[in-house]
Design an enzyme around this catalytic site. Structure first.
Site, PDB file in Angstrom:
ATOM      1  N   THR A   1      37.570  32.434  40.591  1.00  0.00           N
ATOM      2  CA  THR A   1      36.152  32.669  40.842  1.00  0.00           C
ATOM      3  C   THR A   1      35.527  31.446  41.510  1.00  0.00           C
ATOM      4  OG1 THR A   1      35.928  34.212  39.008  1.00  0.00           O
ATOM      5  CG2 THR A   1      33.943  33.042  39.654  1.00  0.00           C
TER       6      THR A   1
ATOM      7  N   ASN B   1      36.814  34.687  26.456  1.00  0.00           N
ATOM      8  CA  ASN B   1      35.836  35.786  26.385  1.00  0.00           C
ATOM      9  C   ASN B   1      35.922  36.554  25.064  1.00  0.00           C
ATOM     10  OD1 ASN B   1      34.317  35.495  28.766  1.00  0.00           O
ATOM     11  ND2 ASN B   1      35.892  36.519  29.998  1.00  0.00           N
TER      12      ASN B   1
ATOM     13  N   TYR C   1      38.035  40.797  30.440  1.00  0.00           N
ATOM     14  CA  TYR C   1      37.158  41.670  31.238  1.00  0.00           C
ATOM     15  C   TYR C   1      37.431  43.136  30.858  1.00  0.00           C
ATOM     16  CZ  TYR C   1      35.935  37.242  33.107  1.00  0.00           C
ATOM     17  OH  TYR C   1      35.491  35.945  33.174  1.00  0.00           O
TER      18      TYR C   1
ATOM     19  N   HIS D   1      42.856  43.701  37.795  1.00  0.00           N
ATOM     20  CA  HIS D   1      42.551  42.627  36.841  1.00  0.00           C
ATOM     21  C   HIS D   1      42.482  43.203  35.424  1.00  0.00           C
ATOM     22  CE1 HIS D   1      41.138  39.085  35.006  1.00  0.00           C
ATOM     23  NE2 HIS D   1      40.210  38.700  35.856  1.00  0.00           N
TER      24      HIS D   1
ATOM     25  N   ASN E   1      42.016  38.313  30.775  1.00  0.00           N
ATOM     26  CA  ASN E   1      40.910  37.378  30.509  1.00  0.00           C
ATOM     27  C   ASN E   1      39.640  37.974  29.924  1.00  0.00           C
ATOM     28  OD1 ASN E   1      42.594  35.367  31.384  1.00  0.00           O
ATOM     29  ND2 ASN E   1      41.810  35.324  33.474  1.00  0.00           N
TER      30      ASN E   1
HETATM   31  C1  PHB Z   1      35.317  33.165  35.391  1.00  0.00           C
HETATM   32  O1  PHB Z   1      34.553  33.353  36.329  1.00  0.00           O
HETATM   33  O2  PHB Z   1      35.075  32.369  34.496  1.00  0.00           O
HETATM   34  C2  PHB Z   1      36.562  33.917  35.341  1.00  0.00           C
HETATM   35  C3  PHB Z   1      36.743  34.968  36.186  1.00  0.00           C
HETATM   36  C4  PHB Z   1      37.907  35.680  36.150  1.00  0.00           C
HETATM   37  C5  PHB Z   1      38.867  35.331  35.244  1.00  0.00           C
HETATM   38  C6  PHB Z   1      38.698  34.281  34.408  1.00  0.00           C
HETATM   39  C7  PHB Z   1      37.532  33.569  34.455  1.00  0.00           C
HETATM   40  O3  PHB Z   1      39.994  36.045  35.178  1.00  0.00           O
END
Ligand code: PHB
Length: 375
Positions: free
Chosen positions: A27, A239, A184, A179, A182
């Site tokens: 990111t 997260n 999401y 994705h 992490n």
């Molecule tokens: C973040 O923006 O912090 C972020 C985005 C995608 C990821 C991990 C962290 O897979």
């Protein structure tokens, strides 16, 4: 001399890579506003990091306006965005490189100020993550309690992933990475700390994995399995992720993905923590050994690698390629520096997220570097 294990060719789905040093998705929050549109600066950044026969994976890219969780992340749902990404893929292809688009939906890792019509973020269940989030104005605010998705919205979501994959193809990407990592949205469905549903998308492991597999299967139908990768972060707690029986969950997901003939599976090692530059936790479980033996197909491992550990994981056949993040930010010619043992530039964390060319396109390649990564 033995050949360097990182600099041998690799067939990855439809691609013939010339080396195994992959740029991890990161990111950077530098799309043009309004409209979350990739622009010339982004094309320059990815073009700088391209190498002959090397694979880059883009920063996570919003499949819809609702998918957005951070200011300035790019999208892949409008004609302007597709045109912007086309300039990115052209810059990479001009150097003989390859690029996959990482397509995501953040689910509950958003804030109503970032959502269309100021609506609440959506999630498998109305369970807020603990902690804070950055809102649209840049303020730290507590996470809100998300709204649980209705079943018909889940079917729409699968279609949104498919549209994004088709858009990626139109923009000239070599493939997409779903994705699933992490914390999401797809990860939120996988784990029972965040998924409390009682319909066919919650409860048993099969039910919690259903959405990820439906998305993967639908994207495969749209663009072909040899153009589709999947990223997972088993045991990752970023997260606020948790699960009561990770071993059974991850073994099931890996064995299901093994039947899909994917371009690759990309797994973040549990020891990885991209939020700090402290040494990695060497006592964390080793995901590569476990996943590679179940998945069997092309396997990219990520998470706190250095030259020596990256060479070892490929030499031991616990991975086929290694993804690096931070060193690719500050060393645009990172694969070549790795190959030759050249000095590396350290990154500046203050410029990771948002801003202009500073800390983005102004890291210089080595003086006189050819940018070719083939020995
Ligand atoms: C973040 O923006 O912090 C972020 C985005 C995608 C990821 C991990 C962290 O897979």
């Amino acid at each position: 001399m033995q050949p360097d294990p990182l600099f041998t060719p690799l067939k990855l789905g439809a691609l013939e890579l010339k080396h195994r040093v992959v740029m991890a998705p990161m990111t950077r929050m530098r799309s043009a506003q309004p409209g979350h549109v990739p622009h010339a600066l982004n094309a320059e950044y990815y073009g700088q990091r391209a190498s002959e026969g090397g694979l880059l994976i883009t920063e996570a890219t919003d499949i819809t306006p609702q998918a957005q969780g951070y200011r300035g992340t790019p999208g892949l749902y409008s004609a302007e965005q597709i045109a912007g990404w086309r300039a990115v893929t052209e810059a990479v292809h001009a150097k003989g490189g390859f690029i996959f688009s990482q397509i995501w939906h953040v689910g509950r890792i958003s804030h109503s100020s970032l959502q269309p019509d100021g609506a609440l973020p959506v999630a498998p269940s109305a369970v807020p993550p603990s902690g804070d989030h950055t809102d649209a104005s840049g303020k730290q605010v507590p996470f809100e309690t998300p709204r649980a998705m209705e079943e018909k919205e889940i079917a729409e979501l699968v279609r949104d992933f498919v549209t994004a994959a088709r858009n990626a193809q139109e923009a000239g990407f070599d493939g997409v990475e779903v994705h699933g990592a992490n914390g999401y949205l797809l990860d939120q469905f996988l784990r029972n700390g965040s998924n409390k549903r009682t319909d066919r998308y919650g409860g048993s492991i099969e039910n919690r994995a259903r959405l990820l597999l439906e998305v993967v299967d639908a994207v495969i139908v749209a663009i072909g399995s040899d153009r589709v990768g999947v990223r997972l972060s088993p045991w990752g707690t970023f997260n606020d992720m948790s699960d009561s029986d990770g071993e059974t969950l991850w073994d099931y997901v890996a064995s299901e993905l093994a039947t899909r003939d994917l371009a690759y599976l990309h797994v973040v090692e549990p020891r990885a923590d991209f939020t700090t530059d402290l040494p990695v936790d060497a006592s964390a479980p080793d995901a590569a050994s476990r996943f590679k033996s179940i998945f069997k197909g092309t396997y990219i491992s990520a998470g706190g690698y250095v030259a020596e550990t990256a060479r070892a994981v490929v030499a031991d056949a616990r991975a086929d390629a290694v993804a690096f993040g931070r060193p690719f930010i500050s060393n645009p010619d990172f694969p070549e520096r790795l190959r030759t043992g050249a000095t590396m530039t350290w990154h500046d964390r203050a410029t990771f997220y948002g801003g202009d060319h500073r800390g983005y396109t102004d890291y210089a390649p080595l003086e006189g570097a050819s940018q070719s990564c083939v020995a």
